[in-house]
Design an enzyme around this catalytic site. Structure first.
Site, PDB file in Angstrom:
ATOM      1  N   ASP A 100      -3.567  15.036   9.390  1.00  0.00           N
ATOM      2  CA  ASP A 100      -2.395  14.026   8.520  1.00  0.00           C
ATOM      3  C   ASP A 100      -1.328  14.828   8.905  1.00  0.00           C
ATOM      4  O   ASP A 100      -1.068  15.633   9.170  1.00  0.00           O
ATOM      5  CB  ASP A 100      -2.922  13.948   7.121  1.00  0.00           C
ATOM      6  CG  ASP A 100      -2.409  13.029   6.294  1.00  0.00           C
ATOM      7  OD1 ASP A 100      -2.665  11.986   5.476  1.00  0.00           O
ATOM      8  OD2 ASP A 100      -0.942  12.893   6.864  1.00  0.00           O
TER       9      ASP A 100
ATOM     10  N   TYR B 243       0.167  -5.825  12.201  1.00  0.00           N
ATOM     11  CA  TYR B 243      -0.178  -4.828  11.209  1.00  0.00           C
ATOM     12  C   TYR B 243      -2.211  -5.383  11.176  1.00  0.00           C
ATOM     13  O   TYR B 243      -2.797  -4.718  12.016  1.00  0.00           O
ATOM     14  CB  TYR B 243      -0.197  -4.881  10.066  1.00  0.00           C
ATOM     15  CG  TYR B 243      -0.783  -3.997   8.725  1.00  0.00           C
ATOM     16  CD1 TYR B 243      -1.506  -2.573   9.322  1.00  0.00           C
ATOM     17  CD2 TYR B 243      -2.062  -4.740   7.470  1.00  0.00           C
ATOM     18  CE1 TYR B 243      -2.689  -2.088   8.568  1.00  0.00           C
ATOM     19  CE2 TYR B 243      -2.885  -3.175   6.877  1.00  0.00           C
ATOM     20  CZ  TYR B 243      -2.822  -2.618   7.097  1.00  0.00           C
ATOM     21  OH  TYR B 243      -3.790  -1.510   6.347  1.00  0.00           O
TER      22      TYR B 243
ATOM     23  N   PHE C  90      -9.312  -5.223  -0.170  1.00  0.00           N
ATOM     24  CA  PHE C  90      -8.140  -6.362  -0.425  1.00  0.00           C
ATOM     25  C   PHE C  90      -6.782  -4.779  -1.360  1.00  0.00           C
ATOM     26  O   PHE C  90      -6.240  -4.512  -0.289  1.00  0.00           O
ATOM     27  CB  PHE C  90      -8.626  -7.073  -1.531  1.00  0.00           C
ATOM     28  CG  PHE C  90      -9.301  -8.390  -0.171  1.00  0.00           C
ATOM     29  CD1 PHE C  90     -10.722  -8.052   0.526  1.00  0.00           C
ATOM     30  CD2 PHE C  90      -8.834  -9.394  -0.025  1.00  0.00           C
ATOM     31  CE1 PHE C  90     -10.746  -8.921   0.922  1.00  0.00           C
ATOM     32  CE2 PHE C  90      -9.180 -11.034   0.367  1.00  0.00           C
ATOM     33  CZ  PHE C  90     -10.553  -9.965   1.698  1.00  0.00           C
TER      34      PHE C  90
HETATM   35  N1  UFG Z   1       4.889  -8.461  -4.653  1.00  0.00           N
HETATM   36  C1  UFG Z   1       5.820  -9.010  -5.125  1.00  0.00           C
HETATM   37  N2  UFG Z   1       7.738  -7.784  -5.390  1.00  0.00           N
HETATM   38  C2  UFG Z   1       7.243  -7.295  -5.177  1.00  0.00           C
HETATM   39  C3  UFG Z   1       6.151  -6.208  -4.138  1.00  0.00           C
HETATM   40  C4  UFG Z   1       5.211  -6.988  -4.041  1.00  0.00           C
HETATM   41  O1  UFG Z   1       6.280  -9.981  -5.873  1.00  0.00           O
HETATM   42  O2  UFG Z   1       8.362  -6.270  -5.439  1.00  0.00           O
HETATM   43  C5  UFG Z   1       4.085  -9.347  -4.576  1.00  0.00           C
HETATM   44  C6  UFG Z   1       3.728  -9.661  -3.056  1.00  0.00           C
HETATM   45  O3  UFG Z   1       3.943 -10.199  -2.537  1.00  0.00           O
HETATM   46  C7  UFG Z   1       2.116 -10.480  -3.411  1.00  0.00           C
HETATM   47  C8  UFG Z   1       1.988  -9.029  -4.396  1.00  0.00           C
HETATM   48  O4  UFG Z   1       2.572  -8.283  -5.044  1.00  0.00           O
HETATM   49  O5  UFG Z   1       1.742 -11.432  -3.579  1.00  0.00           O
HETATM   50  C9  UFG Z   1       1.623  -8.110  -3.578  1.00  0.00           C
HETATM   51  O6  UFG Z   1       1.692  -7.126  -3.208  1.00  0.00           O
HETATM   52  P1  UFG Z   1       1.936  -5.793  -1.947  1.00  0.00           P
HETATM   53  O7  UFG Z   1       2.952  -5.416  -1.646  1.00  0.00           O
HETATM   54  O8  UFG Z   1       1.345  -5.137  -3.330  1.00  0.00           O
HETATM   55  O9  UFG Z   1       0.548  -6.355  -1.489  1.00  0.00           O
HETATM   56  P2  UFG Z   1      -0.022  -6.905  -0.426  1.00  0.00           P
HETATM   57  O10 UFG Z   1      -0.585  -8.507  -0.940  1.00  0.00           O
HETATM   58  O11 UFG Z   1       1.102  -7.554   0.198  1.00  0.00           O
HETATM   59  O12 UFG Z   1      -1.099  -5.955   1.005  1.00  0.00           O
HETATM   60  C10 UFG Z   1      -1.910  -5.437   0.435  1.00  0.00           C
HETATM   61  C11 UFG Z   1      -1.774  -4.074   0.804  1.00  0.00           C
HETATM   62  C12 UFG Z   1      -1.416  -4.311   2.720  1.00  0.00           C
HETATM   63  C13 UFG Z   1      -2.665  -5.338   3.707  1.00  0.00           C
HETATM   64  C14 UFG Z   1      -2.321  -6.442   2.231  1.00  0.00           C
HETATM   65  C15 UFG Z   1      -2.762  -7.842   3.065  1.00  0.00           C
HETATM   66  O13 UFG Z   1      -1.898  -3.182   0.598  1.00  0.00           O
HETATM   67  O14 UFG Z   1      -2.402  -3.642   3.609  1.00  0.00           O
HETATM   68  O15 UFG Z   1      -3.036  -6.808   0.711  1.00  0.00           O
HETATM   69  O16 UFG Z   1      -2.564  -8.978   2.959  1.00  0.00           O
HETATM   70  F1  UFG Z   1      -2.761  -5.296   4.456  1.00  0.00           F
END
Ligand code: UFG
Length: 331
Positions: free
Chosen positions: A31, A141, A169
């Site tokens: 890492d 990404y 997911f």
């Molecule tokens: N969200 C908020 N407020 C925040 C953070 C997130 O409303 O402060 C929402 C986002 O818009 C999303 C949901 O919460 O709808 C989940 O967001 P995350 O950032 O926790 O996770 P993501 O769905 O964006 O990301 C995940 C993985 C990524 C992957 C992606 C695939 O962490 O590695 O799903 O779309 F690429």
């Protein structure tokens, strides 16, 4: 025989290393500690701080530890960051994997489990998403992860490299015994952000969009416990070892939760006030992402154990409380 875990000091990587050790496997970790934490890797596990691009170091690790399989997590993994720095994502993710595959072949190692993502699908055409649905990423990404899946596929055709690509997911939760948790800096993921509000580390959580075409207007995601992801890596490796077969698999629970439902679950678990404010949509966020994991359940013989969102949040909360020295919540 030893498993090399690249990125083994990161969130999913470190939980997987813990799980593999519990299964009695011999493990070595590489890492670069850009995002990972040295203290997330058990003391007894041989650890190398370094880059995947350092082929000399990789060769040394393969030969010294008699590596016969690889679980490959090491990558840049923030969707938003990838939109701003696409070339560094190509360099890191594709370049690092290329170097790893070259060293694997040189050392006659032909088993790899690769950490892919739901981001390969982009805006989904069908819900739940199946592995043969169109993969059309909407950010660099996801593009780099899809390109690596293809690199693996061609390496299989040419050199007989056996691979499993796991399209996660939304990873969530923490080790149920509280030994490890989610610790990103900066934190961008929903659940740890909401828990930081509960702990008064943050003032509020911004809800990114309340005008999506979903029941309550907020995005819906399929949350999957990090220990179930760890188990899926183990099952994937067993498939390659026993059957010499690979494949591409979604990993989720097949059930969606909206951002508002996640925040409410965090309120219920923590019994604290959590201020949320509506904000604008985050670019590149699809409205709904829900996996069909039927293929993984059938072919990898994988069965998720912690499918309840409340359990995931409770495990994450217990870990956060432990970091601040406070008492834990039982489930
Ligand atoms: N969200 C908020 N407020 C925040 C953070 C997130 O409303 O402060 C929402 C986002 O818009 C999303 C949901 O919460 O709808 C989940 O967001 P995350 O950032 O926790 O996770 P993501 O769905 O964006 O990301 C995940 C993985 C990524 C992957 C992606 C695939 O962490 O590695 O799903 O779309 F690429």
């Amino acid at each position: 025989m030893t498993i090399l875990v690249t990125g083994g000091a990161g969130y999913i990587g470190s939980h997987t290393v813990l799980y593999l050790k519990e299964k009695g496997e011999s493990v070595v970790v590489l890492d670069n500690l850009v995002k990972g934490h040295r203290q997330s890797v058990l003391e007894e596990v041989p650890f190398y701080m370094g880059s995947l691009n350092d082929e000399q170091l990789l060769n040394y690790i393969f030969q010294t530890h008699n590596v016969d399989s690889v679980i490959h997590f090491a990558a840049s993994s923030l969707v938003g960051e990838s939109m701003k720095e696409p070339l560094s994502y190509y360099e890191n993710n594709l370049g690092g994997t290329l170097s790893l595959l070259k060293v694997m072949l040189k050392n006659n190692v032909n088993r790899i489990v690769f950490s892919s993502t739901a981001a390969v699908y982009g805006e989904p055409k069908n819900i739940p998403i199946q592995e043969n649905d169109p993969a059309e990423p909407t950010n660099p990404y996801g593009e780099t992860k899809l390109a690596i899946e293809k690199m693996l596929q061609w390496a299989d055709c040419a050199y007989g490299l056996k691979y499993v690509a796991l399209r996660y997911f939304n990873a969530a939760g923490a080790d149920p015994l509280g030994r490890l948790g989610e610790n990103h800096d900066p934190e961008t993921h929903l659940i740890p952000i909401v828990l930081e509000v509960a702990l008064d580390i943050r003032k509020e959580v911004k809800v990114f969009g309340d005008d999506y075409p979903t029941e309550d207007g907020t995005c819906v995601r399929d949350y999957i416990h990090v220990m179930d992801l760890a188990d899926a890596h183990y099952c994937a490796l067993q498939r390659i070892r026993k059957e010499n077969k690979g494949g591409i698999y979604n990993l989720g629970n097949g059930k969606g939760f909206s951002v508002k439902e996640v925040i409410d679950t965090c309120r219920e678990v923590t019994q604290r006030e959590i201020k949320s404010v509506n904000s604008h949509q985050r670019p590149g966020d699809p409205a709904v992402l829900i996996a069909s994991s039927q293929k993984a359940q059938e072919e990898l013989k994988w069965q998720p154990k912690y499918t309840n969102l409340k359990d995931m949040v409770t495990h994450a909360w217990n870990w956060h409380l432990k970091q601040t020295g406070m008492a834990q919540t039982s489930i």
